[in-house]
Design an enzyme around this catalytic site. Sequence first.
Site, PDB file in Angstrom:
ATOM      1  N   GLY A  12      45.970  74.924  59.150  1.00  0.00           N
ATOM      2  CA  GLY A  12      46.515  73.284  59.266  1.00  0.00           C
ATOM      3  C   GLY A  12      45.720  72.454  60.295  1.00  0.00           C
ATOM      4  N   ASP A  62      46.382  78.121  51.133  1.00  0.00           N
ATOM      5  CA  ASP A  62      47.767  78.113  51.213  1.00  0.00           C
ATOM      6  C   ASP A  62      48.439  79.157  51.903  1.00  0.00           C
ATOM      7  OD1 ASP A  62      50.419  77.938  51.086  1.00  0.00           O
ATOM      8  OD2 ASP A  62      50.398  78.036  48.820  1.00  0.00           O
ATOM      9  N   ASN A  89      49.693  77.073  62.877  1.00  0.00           N
ATOM     10  CA  ASN A  89      49.897  75.650  63.032  1.00  0.00           C
ATOM     11  C   ASN A  89      50.414  75.090  61.755  1.00  0.00           C
ATOM     12  OD1 ASN A  89      49.712  72.846  64.615  1.00  0.00           O
ATOM     13  ND2 ASN A  89      48.302  72.789  62.883  1.00  0.00           N
ATOM     14  N   SER A 141      59.307  75.248  67.682  1.00  0.00           N
ATOM     15  CA  SER A 141      59.887  73.832  67.707  1.00  0.00           C
ATOM     16  C   SER A 141      61.215  73.885  68.510  1.00  0.00           C
ATOM     17  CB  SER A 141      60.100  73.370  66.308  1.00  0.00           C
ATOM     18  OG  SER A 141      60.631  72.123  66.357  1.00  0.00           O
ATOM     19  N   TYR A 155      64.072  73.950  57.932  1.00  0.00           N
ATOM     20  CA  TYR A 155      62.913  73.679  58.998  1.00  0.00           C
ATOM     21  C   TYR A 155      63.404  74.320  60.199  1.00  0.00           C
ATOM     22  CZ  TYR A 155      59.603  71.770  62.160  1.00  0.00           C
ATOM     23  OH  TYR A 155      58.464  71.335  63.079  1.00  0.00           O
TER      24      TYR A 155
HETATM   25  N1  LIG Z   1      54.919  66.789  65.219  1.00  0.00           N
HETATM   26  C1  LIG Z   1      55.860  67.107  65.815  1.00  0.00           C
HETATM   27  O1  LIG Z   1      56.836  66.388  66.436  1.00  0.00           O
HETATM   28  C2  LIG Z   1      56.255  68.551  66.004  1.00  0.00           C
HETATM   29  C3  LIG Z   1      57.349  69.046  66.670  1.00  0.00           C
HETATM   30  C4  LIG Z   1      57.436  70.523  66.863  1.00  0.00           C
HETATM   31  C5  LIG Z   1      56.901  71.410  66.068  1.00  0.00           C
HETATM   32  N2  LIG Z   1      55.715  70.917  65.292  1.00  0.00           N
HETATM   33  C6  LIG Z   1      55.035  71.788  64.495  1.00  0.00           C
HETATM   34  O2  LIG Z   1      53.370  71.663  64.780  1.00  0.00           O
HETATM   35  C7  LIG Z   1      52.837  72.160  63.836  1.00  0.00           C
HETATM   36  C8  LIG Z   1      51.855  70.871  63.300  1.00  0.00           C
HETATM   37  O3  LIG Z   1      52.393  69.859  63.036  1.00  0.00           O
HETATM   38  P1  LIG Z   1      51.854  68.260  62.895  1.00  0.00           P
HETATM   39  O4  LIG Z   1      53.003  67.512  63.716  1.00  0.00           O
HETATM   40  O5  LIG Z   1      50.550  68.144  63.523  1.00  0.00           O
HETATM   41  O6  LIG Z   1      51.976  68.012  61.360  1.00  0.00           O
HETATM   42  P2  LIG Z   1      50.992  67.339  60.497  1.00  0.00           P
HETATM   43  O7  LIG Z   1      51.483  67.289  59.198  1.00  0.00           O
HETATM   44  O8  LIG Z   1      50.030  66.463  61.067  1.00  0.00           O
HETATM   45  O9  LIG Z   1      50.081  68.941  60.013  1.00  0.00           O
HETATM   46  C9  LIG Z   1      50.274  69.753  59.361  1.00  0.00           C
HETATM   47  C10 LIG Z   1      49.028  70.328  58.797  1.00  0.00           C
HETATM   48  O10 LIG Z   1      49.556  71.713  58.110  1.00  0.00           O
HETATM   49  C11 LIG Z   1      48.715  71.648  56.715  1.00  0.00           C
HETATM   50  N3  LIG Z   1      49.567  72.599  55.929  1.00  0.00           N
HETATM   51  C12 LIG Z   1      50.670  72.272  55.252  1.00  0.00           C
HETATM   52  N4  LIG Z   1      51.253  72.993  54.520  1.00  0.00           N
HETATM   53  C13 LIG Z   1      50.308  74.100  54.460  1.00  0.00           C
HETATM   54  C14 LIG Z   1      49.873  75.246  53.751  1.00  0.00           C
HETATM   55  N5  LIG Z   1      50.623  75.633  52.855  1.00  0.00           N
HETATM   56  N6  LIG Z   1      48.643  76.054  53.736  1.00  0.00           N
HETATM   57  C15 LIG Z   1      47.743  75.441  54.803  1.00  0.00           C
HETATM   58  N7  LIG Z   1      48.073  74.369  55.596  1.00  0.00           N
HETATM   59  C16 LIG Z   1      48.912  73.490  55.050  1.00  0.00           C
HETATM   60  C17 LIG Z   1      48.899  69.983  56.469  1.00  0.00           C
HETATM   61  O11 LIG Z   1      47.970  69.805  55.419  1.00  0.00           O
HETATM   62  C18 LIG Z   1      48.730  69.225  57.558  1.00  0.00           C
HETATM   63  O12 LIG Z   1      47.226  69.246  57.809  1.00  0.00           O
HETATM   64  C19 LIG Z   1      53.720  72.341  62.706  1.00  0.00           C
HETATM   65  O13 LIG Z   1      53.952  73.822  62.518  1.00  0.00           O
HETATM   66  C20 LIG Z   1      54.981  71.653  62.956  1.00  0.00           C
HETATM   67  O14 LIG Z   1      56.363  72.229  62.441  1.00  0.00           O
HETATM   68  C21 LIG Z   1      55.316  69.709  65.378  1.00  0.00           C
END
Ligand SMILES: NC(=O)c1ccc[n+]([C@@H]2O[C@H](COP(=O)([O-])OP(=O)(O)OC[C@H]3O[C@@H](n4cnc5c(N)ncnc54)[C@H](O)[C@@H]3O)[C@@H](O)[C@H]2O)c1
Length: 243
Positions: A12, A62, A89, A141, A155
Amino acid sequence: MRLDGQVAIVTGGGGGIGKATCLAFAKEGADIVIPEVNLANAEAASAEITALGRQCRVIETDVADGNSVRQMVQETLDTFGRIDILVNNAGIFSYTRIDACTEAEWDRMMAVNLKGPFLCSQAVMETMKAQRSGRIINLGSLAGQVGGLVASAPYSASKAGVMCLTKSLARVLGEYGITVNSIAPGVAATEMAKNHPDMTDQIPLGRVADASEIASAILFLASEDGRYVTGATLDVNGGIRMA
Ligand SMILES: NC(=O)c1ccc[n+]([C@@H]2O[C@H](COP(=O)([O-])OP(=O)(O)OC[C@H]3O[C@@H](n4cnc5c(N)ncnc54)[C@H](O)[C@@H]3O)[C@@H](O)[C@H]2O)c1
């Protein structure tokens, strides 16, 4: 440079935290593989990485699909010959209340957020064992610690699972010199969190995180500085929850 000559897979890596992590790693000398479903974003990240003088491969993947993951790892080895760091990630998010959650939503959330880290970790572990070194960092998270402030039950449960999977992996892989840890962000300003209600009044530091601030913590765990940390979850949440 803290990651000179190392090879890192950041799933990701086209998204907010993933891209920030790729750039932080590249600045420290790592070459990067980005397994992604969003190829446009991954290619944009790749362009920034190569502009820093590092190599980057985008591989359409994926993470919920075992064949896709194993193919990605093989292509990584064919290209770079080693894997030093895996950042699990990639993730998806929802706000759905538990009474409205469908079986399909539950299954997809678990498949991407929890099975994905299992599949990717399993696919790299033989290489890391043979190298007798490796770093696996999983994105947990705050939601997985508290049951979700705004996040859905699937989630939150998937992220609780990720933080437990971290410990299971750490127990087994320690003897091979491989550390496995989680990061638990609170709220970071990314696409995923763009529709969250304003929670800054609950955050002692008074603001949400920039993605680069999550990446800094991931870099610590990926680098030599974090070598004696394993099985841990590092809160990077501005103080919104204190253990
Ligand atoms: N942003 C927040 O506040 C937050 C808080 C806690 C945890 N997180 C975690 O951090 C990580 C990154 O989140 P983010 O905020 O950068 O989100 P984001 O949506 O910007 O990035 C997530 C990325 O994962 C990719 N993705 C989704 N499904 C996929 C799959 N099946 N195979 C390959 N790639 C895939 C998406 O295309 C995207 O680019 C995630 O695991 C999220 O749960 C984020």
